[in-house]
Design an enzyme around this catalytic site. Structure first.
Site, short mmCIF file in Angstrom:
data_model
loop_
_atom_site.label_atom_id
_atom_site.label_comp_id
_atom_site.label_asym_id
_atom_site.label_seq_id
_atom_site.Cartn_x
_atom_site.Cartn_y
_atom_site.Cartn_z
CG ASP A 123 -37.08 74.53 5.82
OD1 ASP A 123 -37.50 74.47 6.98
OD2 ASP A 123 -37.59 73.87 4.89
CG LEU A 124 -34.29 69.48 8.97
CD1 LEU A 124 -32.83 69.22 8.63
CD2 LEU A 124 -34.54 69.11 10.45
CG ASP A 125 -38.98 68.95 8.09
OD1 ASP A 125 -38.24 68.00 8.35
OD2 ASP A 125 -39.70 69.50 8.93
CB THR A 146 -38.42 65.08 6.71
OG1 THR A 146 -37.86 66.37 6.50
CG2 THR A 146 -37.42 64.19 7.40
CE LYS A 183 -43.79 70.27 0.20
NZ LYS A 183 -43.25 70.24 -1.15
N GLY A 184 -43.68 74.27 5.88
CA GLY A 184 -43.15 75.43 6.60
C GLY A 184 -43.99 75.88 7.78
CB SER A 241 -36.36 73.70 11.21
OG SER A 241 -37.41 72.76 11.20
CB ALA A 242 -41.71 75.34 11.43
CB SER A 243 -39.46 70.45 12.57
OG SER A 243 -39.61 69.20 13.19
CE LYS A 260 -39.19 78.36 8.63
NZ LYS A 260 -38.52 77.22 7.99
CD GLU A 314 -38.21 77.80 4.21
OE1 GLU A 314 -38.88 76.92 3.62
OE2 GLU A 314 -38.17 77.89 5.43
CG ASP A 315 -39.32 72.68 1.48
OD1 ASP A 315 -39.17 73.36 2.53
OD2 ASP A 315 -40.00 71.64 1.45
C1 BG6 Z 1 -41.77 72.18 8.97
C2 BG6 Z 1 -42.55 71.38 7.94
O1 BG6 Z 1 -40.41 72.06 8.72
O2 BG6 Z 1 -42.06 71.69 10.27
C3 BG6 Z 1 -44.03 71.42 8.26
O3 BG6 Z 1 -42.32 71.95 6.65
C4 BG6 Z 1 -44.26 70.92 9.69
O4 BG6 Z 1 -44.71 70.62 7.34
C5 BG6 Z 1 -43.42 71.75 10.67
O5 BG6 Z 1 -45.63 71.04 10.04
C6 BG6 Z 1 -43.57 71.28 12.11
O6 BG6 Z 1 -42.99 70.01 12.23
P1 BG6 Z 1 -43.09 69.07 13.48
O7 BG6 Z 1 -42.00 68.06 13.25
O8 BG6 Z 1 -42.82 69.90 14.69
O9 BG6 Z 1 -44.46 68.49 13.50
MG MG Z 2 -39.30 72.85 4.52
#
Ligand code: BG6
Ligand code: MG
Length: 216
Positions: free
Chosen positions: A9-11, A17, A45-46, A114-116, A145, A169-170
Site C-alpha cells: 500500500d502507499l499512503d 501521506t 484509511k484505505g 493503492s486506492a489512490s 478495499k 498495509e496501514d
Molecule cells: C488511500 C488512502 O491510499 O487512498 C485513503 O488510504 C484515500 O485515505 C484513498 O481516500 C484515495 O486517495 P485519493 O488520492 O485518490 O483521493
Molecule cells: Mg494506506
C-alpha cells in the site's frame, strides 16, 4: 508455497501521506461546520475518495446532491494535491528504501496496491518509481478495499500466485482485502487497529526479508 512478491500500500506505509489526507478532509469538514475524530479518521484509511466523503458527510449529519458531493471531493483533492506536490524523497517512511533494496537484490517482485488516484504523482515526487515491477492504483481498479481486487490485480500483473504474496498495509480495510485475496498481511501501525494481520509492526524498520519469509 514460498514468497514470490511483496505488494505495498502507499499512503501510510511507504510515505507519510495519511496525515495529508486527514488534514484535507478535516479542512473540508470544518468548512461545512463540523469536525471528526482521529478514531473516525482511522476508518477512512484505505477506502476511496468518494466513500470517504460519504462517511464524513454522514458523521456530520449532512447530505448533498451528487453534483455538490463531486464538487466537495474535488475541493478536498485540490488541497491534498497542493500538499503532496511539495513532497520529496525525505517523506519516504523509515525502513522503506532498505527493505525495497533487499527485496530487489533477492529477486522478490514488488508491486503497488493503492486506492489512490494520486499514487503516480507521489511515487514520482519521492523517487520510488524504479523499485516497482507493477503499479495498481485507484485509476486501474475502482473496487475499494476491503474488496481484494487491487491486490489480485497486482498478483496478476506480476504473474504470481496470490498465495505467494505478502501485503503491507496501514489500513484495516487493506488488511481485510489482503486476507480475502488469500495473501499474507503485515500491518503497519497499531495492533488495536490491525489485529487481523499475520504480523503487526510500527514501521518498516522492523521488517527484513527473513521476517517476511518466516510467515510462510
Ligand atoms: C488511500 C488512502 O491510499 O487512498 C485513503 O488510504 C484515500 O485515505 C484513498 O481516500 C484515495 O486517495 P485519493 O488520492 O485518490 O483521493
Ligand atoms: Mg494506506
Amino acid at each position: 508455497m514460498g514468497l514470490e512478491a511483496c505488494l505495498f500500500d502507499l499512503d501510510g506505509v511507504l510515505v507519510d501521506t495519511a496525515k495529508y489526507h486527514y488534514l484535507a478532509w478535516k479542512q473540508l469538514a470544518n468548512s461545512l461546520g463540523f469536525d471528526f475524530s482521529e478514531e473516525e479518521n482511522e476508518q477512512l484509511k484505505g477506502i476511496s475518495r468518494v466513500e470517504s466523503l460519504r462517511k464524513i458527510l454522514a458523521w456530520g449529519g449532512v447530505d448533498f446532491p451528487q453534483e455538490r458531493q463531486d464538487e466537495l471531493a474535488a475541493l478536498k483533492n485540490g488541497w491534498y494535491v497542493e500538499m503532496i506536490s511539495e513532497m520529496t524523497a525525505n517523506e519516504v517512511l523509515p525502513g522503506s528504501i532498505k527493505l525495497l533494496e533487499e527485496l530487489k537484490s533477492n529477486h522478490i517482485k514488488i508491486g503497488l496496491g493503492s486506492a489512490s488516484k494520486n499514487a503516480k504523482l507521489i511515487l514520482d515526487n519521492t523517487g520510488l518509481i524504479p523499485y516497482f515491477d507493477a503499479l495498481v492504483d485507484g485509476n486501474i481498479v475502482n473496487k475499494s478495499k476491503p474488496d481484494p481486487a487491487v491486490f489480485l490485480k497486482g498478483a496478476e500483473l506480476l504473474n504470481v500466485d496470490p498465495k505467494s504474496c505478502v501485503v503491507f498495509e496501514d489500513a484495516s480495510a487493506g488488511v481485510e482485502a489482503a486476507l480475502r485475496a488469500e495473501m499474507k498481511a503485515i500491518g503497519i501501525g497499531a495492533e488495536k487497529d490491525l489485529g487481523k494481520a499475520h504480523l503487526v509492526v510500527s514501521d518498516l524498520t522492523h521488517i527484513d526479508l527473513k521476517t517476511i519469509q518466516n510467515l510462510f
